[in-house]
Design a protein around this motif. Structure first.
Motif, PDB file in Angstrom:
ATOM      1  N   LEU A  26       0.829  -1.197   0.000  1.00  0.00           N
ATOM      2  CA  LEU A  26       0.000   0.000   0.000  1.00  0.00           C
ATOM      3  C   LEU A  26       0.866   1.250   0.000  1.00  0.00           C
ATOM      4  O   LEU A  26       0.589   2.206  -0.729  1.00  0.00           O
ATOM      5  CB  LEU A  26      -0.947   0.002   1.199  1.00  0.00           C
ATOM      6  CG  LEU A  26      -1.884   1.200   1.261  1.00  0.00           C
ATOM      7  CD1 LEU A  26      -2.813   1.245   0.057  1.00  0.00           C
ATOM      8  CD2 LEU A  26      -2.681   1.176   2.556  1.00  0.00           C
ATOM      9  N   ALA A  27       1.934   1.253   0.774  1.00  0.00           N
ATOM     10  CA  ALA A  27       2.848   2.403   0.800  1.00  0.00           C
ATOM     11  C   ALA A  27       3.445   2.634  -0.586  1.00  0.00           C
ATOM     12  O   ALA A  27       3.556   3.780  -1.035  1.00  0.00           O
ATOM     13  CB  ALA A  27       3.949   2.186   1.833  1.00  0.00           C
ATOM     14  N   GLU A  28       3.802   1.571  -1.272  1.00  0.00           N
ATOM     15  CA  GLU A  28       4.341   1.703  -2.629  1.00  0.00           C
ATOM     16  C   GLU A  28       3.302   2.297  -3.573  1.00  0.00           C
ATOM     17  O   GLU A  28       3.623   3.147  -4.409  1.00  0.00           O
ATOM     18  CB  GLU A  28       4.823   0.350  -3.143  1.00  0.00           C
ATOM     19  CG  GLU A  28       6.073  -0.145  -2.447  1.00  0.00           C
ATOM     20  CD  GLU A  28       6.446  -1.573  -2.809  1.00  0.00           C
ATOM     21  OE1 GLU A  28       5.750  -2.200  -3.648  1.00  0.00           O
ATOM     22  OE2 GLU A  28       7.423  -2.080  -2.246  1.00  0.00           O
ATOM     23  N   GLU A  29       2.046   1.877  -3.440  1.00  0.00           N
ATOM     24  CA  GLU A  29       0.985   2.412  -4.291  1.00  0.00           C
ATOM     25  C   GLU A  29       0.726   3.885  -3.985  1.00  0.00           C
ATOM     26  O   GLU A  29       0.461   4.673  -4.893  1.00  0.00           O
ATOM     27  CB  GLU A  29      -0.304   1.609  -4.136  1.00  0.00           C
ATOM     28  CG  GLU A  29      -0.240   0.245  -4.773  1.00  0.00           C
ATOM     29  CD  GLU A  29       0.054   0.300  -6.268  1.00  0.00           C
ATOM     30  OE1 GLU A  29      -0.614   1.068  -7.003  1.00  0.00           O
ATOM     31  OE2 GLU A  29       0.957  -0.433  -6.710  1.00  0.00           O
ATOM     32  N   LEU A  30       0.795   4.265  -2.708  1.00  0.00           N
ATOM     33  CA  LEU A  30       0.635   5.678  -2.364  1.00  0.00           C
ATOM     34  C   LEU A  30       1.758   6.507  -2.973  1.00  0.00           C
ATOM     35  O   LEU A  30       1.523   7.613  -3.476  1.00  0.00           O
ATOM     36  CB  LEU A  30       0.586   5.865  -0.851  1.00  0.00           C
ATOM     37  CG  LEU A  30      -0.701   5.400  -0.165  1.00  0.00           C
ATOM     38  CD1 LEU A  30      -0.565   5.520   1.346  1.00  0.00           C
ATOM     39  CD2 LEU A  30      -1.905   6.176  -0.670  1.00  0.00           C
ATOM     40  N   CYS A  31       2.965   5.981  -2.962  1.00  0.00           N
ATOM     41  CA  CYS A  31       4.094   6.696  -3.586  1.00  0.00           C
ATOM     42  C   CYS A  31       3.881   6.842  -5.083  1.00  0.00           C
ATOM     43  O   CYS A  31       4.162   7.900  -5.662  1.00  0.00           O
ATOM     44  CB  CYS A  31       5.408   5.976  -3.305  1.00  0.00           C
ATOM     45  SG  CYS A  31       5.946   6.082  -1.593  1.00  0.00           S
ATOM     46  N   LYS A  32       3.364   5.811  -5.727  1.00  0.00           N
ATOM     47  CA  LYS A  32       3.060   5.894  -7.161  1.00  0.00           C
ATOM     48  C   LYS A  32       1.990   6.947  -7.417  1.00  0.00           C
ATOM     49  O   LYS A  32       2.081   7.714  -8.379  1.00  0.00           O
ATOM     50  CB  LYS A  32       2.594   4.537  -7.693  1.00  0.00           C
ATOM     51  CG  LYS A  32       3.684   3.499  -7.809  1.00  0.00           C
ATOM     52  CD  LYS A  32       3.096   2.188  -8.293  1.00  0.00           C
ATOM     53  CE  LYS A  32       4.107   1.064  -8.246  1.00  0.00           C
ATOM     54  NZ  LYS A  32       3.494  -0.229  -8.639  1.00  0.00           N
ATOM     55  N   GLY A  33       0.987   6.985  -6.558  1.00  0.00           N
ATOM     56  CA  GLY A  33      -0.066   7.985  -6.692  1.00  0.00           C
ATOM     57  C   GLY A  33       0.478   9.392  -6.535  1.00  0.00           C
ATOM     58  O   GLY A  33       0.092  10.308  -7.273  1.00  0.00           O
TER      59      GLY A  33
END
Length: 102
Positions: A26-33
């Motif tokens: 989830l943290a990785e996806e937030l960074c992508k966002g």
């Protein structure tokens, strides 16, 4: 009403994303966002970059303004990655209990 609908759709997805991906995913996806929405030259999300990039996703100007105002915690006119992630967590109060269980 449109602002509430936008945030409700988002909030509904975050807990299930956390369950499927775990905290790290989830943290990785937030960074992508964050990277998707940021001004590449400044390395932060500006109101203009948010309008340009979120607008492409069908988010209305009222929702964009509300999101930006909520996320600019220090009032400097931009959202850094920490502010963006904090905003996402604030918008999904059911998320933290699920992250703790992973």
């Amino acid at each position: 009403m449109a602002e509430e609908e936008c945030f409700l759709r988002f909030v509904d997805l975050m807990p299930s994303m956390a369950e499927q991906m775990g905290a790290r995913g989830l943290a990785e996806e937030l960074c992508k966002g964050f990277r998707l929405l940021m001004d590449a030259e400044r390395g932060v999300i500006t109101l203009d970059s948010l309008k340009q990039n979120a607008g492409r996703l069908g988010v209305g100007e009222e929702e964009i303004m509300g999101m930006f105002e909520m996320g600019d915690f220090n009032g400097d006119g931009a959202m850094d990655q920490t502010e963006f992630c904090a905003l996402m967590l604030c918008l999904s109060p059911d998320l933290l209990p699920r992250l703790r269980s992973n």
